[in-house]
Motif scaffolding. Sequence first.
Motif, mmCIF file in Angstrom:
data_model
loop_
_atom_site.group_PDB
_atom_site.id
_atom_site.type_symbol
_atom_site.label_atom_id
_atom_site.label_comp_id
_atom_site.label_asym_id
_atom_site.label_seq_id
_atom_site.Cartn_x
_atom_site.Cartn_y
_atom_site.Cartn_z
ATOM 1 N N THR A 47 35.720 43.162 48.785
ATOM 2 C CA THR A 47 35.800 41.849 48.143
ATOM 3 C C THR A 47 37.195 41.659 47.563
ATOM 4 N N ARG A 48 37.842 40.558 47.920
ATOM 5 C CA ARG A 48 39.147 40.205 47.340
ATOM 6 C C ARG A 48 38.890 39.486 46.024
ATOM 7 N N LEU A 49 39.486 39.986 44.939
ATOM 8 C CA LEU A 49 39.272 39.398 43.621
ATOM 9 C C LEU A 49 40.379 38.452 43.203
ATOM 10 N N THR A 50 41.609 38.686 43.645
ATOM 11 C CA THR A 50 42.730 37.830 43.244
ATOM 12 C C THR A 50 43.354 37.207 44.483
ATOM 13 N N ASN A 51 44.021 36.077 44.272
ATOM 14 C CA ASN A 51 44.689 35.379 45.369
ATOM 15 C C ASN A 51 45.747 34.460 44.772
ATOM 16 N N ASP A 52 46.929 34.988 44.623
ATOM 17 C CA ASP A 52 48.029 34.199 44.057
ATOM 18 C C ASP A 52 49.339 34.720 44.630
ATOM 19 N N PRO A 53 50.443 33.983 44.463
ATOM 20 C CA PRO A 53 51.705 34.391 45.083
ATOM 21 C C PRO A 53 52.371 35.605 44.446
ATOM 22 N N GLY A 54 51.968 36.009 43.261
ATOM 23 C CA GLY A 54 52.570 37.173 42.621
ATOM 24 C C GLY A 54 51.828 38.447 42.962
ATOM 25 N N ASP A 55 52.402 39.585 42.581
ATOM 26 C CA ASP A 55 51.741 40.874 42.751
ATOM 27 C C ASP A 55 50.689 41.067 41.663
ATOM 28 N N ASP A 56 49.518 41.566 42.052
ATOM 29 C CA ASP A 56 48.455 41.981 41.133
ATOM 30 C C ASP A 56 48.199 43.452 41.413
ATOM 31 N N VAL A 57 48.441 44.313 40.422
ATOM 32 C CA VAL A 57 48.381 45.765 40.630
ATOM 33 C C VAL A 57 47.735 46.461 39.433
ATOM 34 N N HIS A 58 47.536 47.755 39.556
ATOM 35 C CA HIS A 58 47.033 48.624 38.487
ATOM 36 C C HIS A 58 45.704 48.162 37.891
ATOM 37 N N PRO A 59 44.666 47.972 38.717
ATOM 38 C CA PRO A 59 43.369 47.564 38.157
ATOM 39 C C PRO A 59 42.763 48.668 37.303
ATOM 40 N N ALA A 60 42.092 48.276 36.233
ATOM 41 C CA ALA A 60 41.426 49.231 35.336
ATOM 42 C C ALA A 60 40.109 48.622 34.866
ATOM 43 N N TRP A 61 38.995 49.280 35.169
ATOM 44 C CA TRP A 61 37.667 48.800 34.779
ATOM 45 C C TRP A 61 37.434 48.971 33.292
ATOM 46 N N SER A 62 36.788 48.010 32.671
ATOM 47 C CA SER A 62 36.332 48.196 31.286
ATOM 48 C C SER A 62 35.199 49.223 31.315
ATOM 49 N N PRO A 63 34.961 49.917 30.204
ATOM 50 C CA PRO A 63 33.916 50.945 30.181
ATOM 51 C C PRO A 63 32.523 50.433 30.552
ATOM 52 N N ASP A 64 32.234 49.164 30.282
ATOM 53 C CA ASP A 64 30.913 48.633 30.638
ATOM 54 C C ASP A 64 30.890 48.030 32.044
ATOM 55 N N GLY A 65 32.036 48.045 32.749
ATOM 56 C CA GLY A 65 32.105 47.583 34.126
ATOM 57 C C GLY A 65 32.108 46.077 34.316
ATOM 58 N N THR A 66 32.219 45.305 33.240
ATOM 59 C CA THR A 66 32.163 43.847 33.361
ATOM 60 C C THR A 66 33.525 43.192 33.506
ATOM 61 N N LYS A 67 34.606 43.903 33.206
ATOM 62 C CA LYS A 67 35.962 43.344 33.234
ATOM 63 C C LYS A 67 36.892 44.297 33.969
ATOM 64 N N ILE A 68 37.991 43.727 34.464
ATOM 65 C CA ILE A 68 39.064 44.520 35.057
ATOM 66 C C ILE A 68 40.377 44.029 34.460
ATOM 67 N N ALA A 69 41.122 44.934 33.856
ATOM 68 C CA ALA A 69 42.475 44.638 33.388
ATOM 69 C C ALA A 69 43.427 44.984 34.535
ATOM 70 N N PHE A 70 44.556 44.276 34.613
ATOM 71 C CA PHE A 70 45.517 44.537 35.679
ATOM 72 C C PHE A 70 46.878 43.998 35.263
ATOM 73 N N ALA A 71 47.913 44.412 35.992
ATOM 74 C CA ALA A 71 49.266 43.903 35.773
ATOM 75 C C ALA A 71 49.576 42.902 36.876
ATOM 76 N N SER A 72 50.309 41.829 36.528
ATOM 77 C CA SER A 72 50.584 40.784 37.503
ATOM 78 C C SER A 72 51.914 40.098 37.239
ATOM 79 N N THR A 73 52.509 39.618 38.340
ATOM 80 C CA THR A 73 53.711 38.775 38.254
ATOM 81 C C THR A 73 53.363 37.327 38.569
#
Length: 176
Positions: A47-73
């Motif tokens: 499943t593709r979660l992001t779709n934008d012209p910048g880079d989206d990298v370094h995904p990190a799941w929240s401990p409860d699995g409901t969120k993902i933090a990431f770095a983006s340009t």
Amino acid sequence: MTDTSAPTSNRYPMWSPDGTKIAFASTRDGGDTFEIYTMNADGSGLTRLTNDPGDDVHPAWSPDGTKIAFASTRDGGNYKIFVMNADGSGPTRLTNPAPPLHDQHPTWSPDGTRIEFDRGTLNNDEDIWVMNADGTNQSQVTSPPSTPIPTGPRTAPRSPSRAAPTIPTTTSGTSS
């Protein structure tokens, strides 16, 4: 298994807390920018979660699995920390460092209330920062050896995935 036969780069894999999914960054849909994907642990269910012209990298799941933090340009040339729902909806920017600084490598605290990240210039001149999971109360917790650490909150528990390894003590040259 997910097909990776096309020229692509797949990086920064992170297990979901329950071990059923893997989040990662990839260039698999063409172009040279990274997007965040999830898949089942066996490689199915891509499943593709992001779709934008910048880079989206370094995904990190929240401990409860409901969120993902990431770095983006996605909203400017430098990396910023974002958080989104685990299905890719509701991306929200949490940090906004002034160029040339970049924020990367987010990691959640074990209780999900804080996020740690690296802030630096992409030339190994980085420090560790922590913030609340909503982006408030950002605080630098490390600094170069010749620079005093700013006052305020000093540490946040590291997530198990980024915890320092435990090295057994030795006696008489053998591990205990």
